[in-house]
Scaffold this motif. Structure first.
Motif, PDB file in Angstrom:
ATOM      1  N   LEU A   1      -9.748  -7.780   0.636  1.00 15.78           N
ATOM      2  CA  LEU A   1      -8.814  -6.682   0.396  1.00 15.78           C
ATOM      3  C   LEU A   1      -9.207  -5.397   1.119  1.00 15.78           C
ATOM      4  N   LEU A   2     -10.494  -5.073   1.095  1.00 13.03           N
ATOM      5  CA  LEU A   2     -10.941  -3.767   1.591  1.00 13.03           C
ATOM      6  C   LEU A   2     -10.488  -3.460   3.015  1.00 13.03           C
TER       7      LEU A   2
ATOM      8  N   LEU B   1      -6.685   4.744  -0.592  1.00 13.30           N
ATOM      9  CA  LEU B   1      -6.616   3.506  -1.359  1.00 13.30           C
ATOM     10  C   LEU B   1      -7.888   2.684  -1.195  1.00 13.30           C
ATOM     11  N   GLY B   2      -8.459   2.698   0.008  1.00 15.31           N
ATOM     12  CA  GLY B   2      -9.697   1.971   0.232  1.00 15.31           C
ATOM     13  C   GLY B   2     -10.825   2.503  -0.636  1.00 15.31           C
ATOM     14  N   LYS B   3     -10.913   3.816  -0.748  1.00 16.57           N
ATOM     15  CA  LYS B   3     -11.951   4.431  -1.588  1.00 16.57           C
ATOM     16  C   LYS B   3     -11.731   4.098  -3.056  1.00 16.57           C
ATOM     17  N   LEU B   4     -10.469   4.102  -3.485  1.00 16.50           N
ATOM     18  CA  LEU B   4     -10.173   3.795  -4.885  1.00 16.50           C
ATOM     19  C   LEU B   4     -10.420   2.325  -5.209  1.00 16.50           C
ATOM     20  N   LEU B   5     -10.182   1.432  -4.233  1.00 14.15           N
ATOM     21  CA  LEU B   5     -10.500   0.018  -4.444  1.00 14.15           C
ATOM     22  C   LEU B   5     -12.000  -0.147  -4.675  1.00 14.15           C
ATOM     23  N   THR B   6     -12.798   0.489  -3.823  1.00 10.28           N
ATOM     24  CA  THR B   6     -14.248   0.396  -3.956  1.00 10.28           C
ATOM     25  C   THR B   6     -14.716   1.005  -5.269  1.00 10.28           C
ATOM     26  N   GLU B   7     -14.131   2.147  -5.646  1.00 11.39           N
ATOM     27  CA  GLU B   7     -14.484   2.781  -6.916  1.00 11.39           C
ATOM     28  C   GLU B   7     -14.163   1.866  -8.087  1.00 11.39           C
ATOM     29  N   SER B   8     -13.001   1.231  -8.045  1.00 11.24           N
ATOM     30  CA  SER B   8     -12.586   0.341  -9.135  1.00 11.24           C
ATOM     31  C   SER B   8     -13.499  -0.870  -9.230  1.00 11.24           C
TER      32      SER B   8
ATOM     33  N   CYS C   1       0.818  -1.210   0.000  1.00 13.15           N
ATOM     34  CA  CYS C   1       0.000   0.000   0.000  1.00 13.15           C
ATOM     35  C   CYS C   1       0.857   1.268   0.000  1.00 13.15           C
ATOM     36  N   ALA C   2       1.997   1.212   0.655  1.00 15.36           N
ATOM     37  CA  ALA C   2       2.898   2.371   0.662  1.00 15.36           C
ATOM     38  C   ALA C   2       3.353   2.700  -0.754  1.00 15.36           C
ATOM     39  N   SER C   3       3.644   1.670  -1.540  1.00 15.83           N
ATOM     40  CA  SER C   3       4.066   1.890  -2.926  1.00 15.83           C
ATOM     41  C   SER C   3       2.897   2.331  -3.796  1.00 15.83           C
ATOM     42  N   LEU C   4       1.741   1.727  -3.599  1.00 14.35           N
ATOM     43  CA  LEU C   4       0.551   2.121  -4.352  1.00 14.35           C
ATOM     44  C   LEU C   4       0.204   3.580  -4.104  1.00 14.35           C
ATOM     45  N   ASN C   5       0.349   4.018  -2.882  1.00 17.79           N
ATOM     46  CA  ASN C   5      -0.059   5.373  -2.512  1.00 17.79           C
ATOM     47  C   ASN C   5       0.795   6.452  -3.177  1.00 17.79           C
ATOM     48  N   LYS C   6       1.938   6.066  -3.744  1.00 18.06           N
ATOM     49  CA  LYS C   6       2.790   7.016  -4.452  1.00 18.06           C
ATOM     50  C   LYS C   6       2.268   7.305  -5.858  1.00 18.06           C
ATOM     51  N   ARG C   7       1.311   6.487  -6.316  1.00 16.00           N
ATOM     52  CA  ARG C   7       0.816   6.595  -7.685  1.00 16.00           C
ATOM     53  C   ARG C   7      -0.405   7.522  -7.760  1.00 16.00           C
ATOM     54  N   THR C   8      -0.726   7.903  -8.987  1.00 11.07           N
ATOM     55  CA  THR C   8      -1.900   8.739  -9.213  1.00 11.07           C
ATOM     56  C   THR C   8      -3.168   7.917  -9.031  1.00 11.07           C
ATOM     57  N   ASP C   9      -4.302   8.600  -8.875  1.00 11.09           N
ATOM     58  CA  ASP C   9      -5.574   7.899  -8.737  1.00 11.09           C
ATOM     59  C   ASP C   9      -5.831   6.994  -9.939  1.00 11.09           C
ATOM     60  N   ASN C  10      -5.576   7.506 -11.126  1.00 18.47           N
ATOM     61  CA  ASN C  10      -5.833   6.725 -12.343  1.00 18.47           C
ATOM     62  C   ASN C  10      -4.965   5.469 -12.403  1.00 18.47           C
TER      63      ASN C  10
ATOM     64  N   ILE D   1      -3.706   3.834  -9.807  1.00 19.20           N
ATOM     65  CA  ILE D   1      -4.177   2.915  -8.771  1.00 19.20           C
ATOM     66  C   ILE D   1      -5.449   2.203  -9.225  1.00 19.20           C
ATOM     67  N   ILE D   2      -6.371   2.953  -9.805  1.00 20.13           N
ATOM     68  CA  ILE D   2      -7.602   2.366 -10.313  1.00 20.13           C
ATOM     69  C   ILE D   2      -7.298   1.326 -11.390  1.00 20.13           C
ATOM     70  N   SER D   3      -6.313   1.619 -12.239  1.00 16.58           N
ATOM     71  CA  SER D   3      -5.924   0.685 -13.296  1.00 16.58           C
ATOM     72  C   SER D   3      -5.463  -0.644 -12.705  1.00 16.58           C
ATOM     73  N   VAL D   4      -4.652  -0.588 -11.656  1.00 13.94           N
ATOM     74  CA  VAL D   4      -4.153  -1.805 -11.009  1.00 13.94           C
ATOM     75  C   VAL D   4      -5.298  -2.573 -10.362  1.00 13.94           C
ATOM     76  N   PHE D   5      -6.147  -1.866  -9.627  1.00 13.64           N
ATOM     77  CA  PHE D   5      -7.270  -2.523  -8.947  1.00 13.64           C
ATOM     78  C   PHE D   5      -8.249  -3.150  -9.944  1.00 13.64           C
ATOM     79  N   ARG D   6      -8.503  -2.468 -11.053  1.00 11.07           N
ATOM     80  CA  ARG D   6      -9.413  -3.002 -12.066  1.00 11.07           C
ATOM     81  C   ARG D   6      -8.891  -4.333 -12.610  1.00 11.07           C
ATOM     82  N   PHE D   7      -7.592  -4.407 -12.829  1.00 12.91           N
ATOM     83  CA  PHE D   7      -7.006  -5.613 -13.397  1.00 12.91           C
ATOM     84  C   PHE D   7      -7.162  -6.804 -12.456  1.00 12.91           C
ATOM     85  N   ILE D   8      -7.219  -6.538 -11.154  1.00 14.26           N
ATOM     86  CA  ILE D   8      -7.441  -7.619 -10.199  1.00 14.26           C
ATOM     87  C   ILE D   8      -8.781  -8.303 -10.466  1.00 14.26           C
TER      88      ILE D   8
END
Length: 218
Positions: free
Chosen positions: A187-188, A198-205, A151-160, A162-169
């Motif tokens: 995951l949540l 990150l939790g909000k972006l996971l739910t959005e994705s 999550c520390a590494s994910l949080n360095k990325r842009t919203d888009n 992060i959403i891209s990574v979560f969508r692929f899951i």
């Protein structure tokens, strides 16, 4: 001995880590592969040698394996995927490709920042293609088992990103299924504990990809 094998053995000999620099900052070897086949063969060779070695030799081989591993989703497609024109990539067939991806997903000898930077990179703009190009290459398992660093590494990325990574899951031909729901529910809480954003972006994705599929009326 064929030319390809000679080339691989030469690379394995030349591109070695200097023992005097092992404790210094980790920097990857800049491999210059002549082909994707050569890259694939080298990945298998490093993995096989690492599996049959003991520390610290195993750690040196895993570092070489990590550095030889693709650093983008396109790179993953070229090694593990299938193309209608090119046909099967070098490690398309099961279980060879799956074993290499699984080995990468379980590495623990690489500095966390470097490791997760590459793990995230190979998932950016990732889309389900079946066979080896699925499930964000096991990234959800790393989030569950190493939440803080992932999550520390994910949080360095842009919203888009992060959403891209979560969508692929969750991506796939039929994403509305019990397995995806279970993955999301596991995951949540892990992600929310580390980072509210990150939790909000996971739910959005998750909701986004479910709504898109449901919108097709299937």
């Amino acid at each position: 001995m064929n030319k390809l094998l000679i080339s691989i053995l030469t690379l394995m000999t030349l591109f070695s880590f200097n023992p005097q620099n092992e404790k210094e900052e980790f920097n990857c070897i800049d491999f210059k592969f002549k082909s994707y086949q050569e890259q694939a063969d080298l990945l298998v060779a490093f993995m096989t040698q690492a599996q049959n070695s003991n520390s610290p030799e195993k750690e040196k081989l895993e570092k070489k394996f990590f550095c030889a591993f693709p650093d983008s989703f396109k790179g993953m497609q070229e090694i593990f995927g299938f193309d209608d024109v090119k046909g099967e990539a070098p490690l398309y067939n099961y279980p060879n490709g799956y074993n290499v991806i699984e080995y990468f997903g379980k590495l623990n000898s690489i500095p966390k920042d470097k490791y997760y930077e590459k793990f995230i990179n190979i998932n950016l703009n990732g889309i389900w293609e079946a066979d080896n190009i699925v499930d964000a290459f096991g990234f959800s398992d790393r989030i569950l088992n190493d939440s803080e660093n992932a999550c520390a590494s994910l949080n360095k990325r842009t919203d888009n990103e992060i959403i891209s990574v979560f969508r692929f899951i969750f991506d796939g031909p039929h994403p509305i299924n019990d397995t995806n729901k279970e993955i999301y529910n596991h995951l949540l809480p892990k992600i929310e504990k580390q980072n509210e954003r990150l939790g909000k972006l996971l739910t959005e994705s998750y909701n986004q990809i479910m709504d898109e599929y449901d919108g097709h009326g299937q």
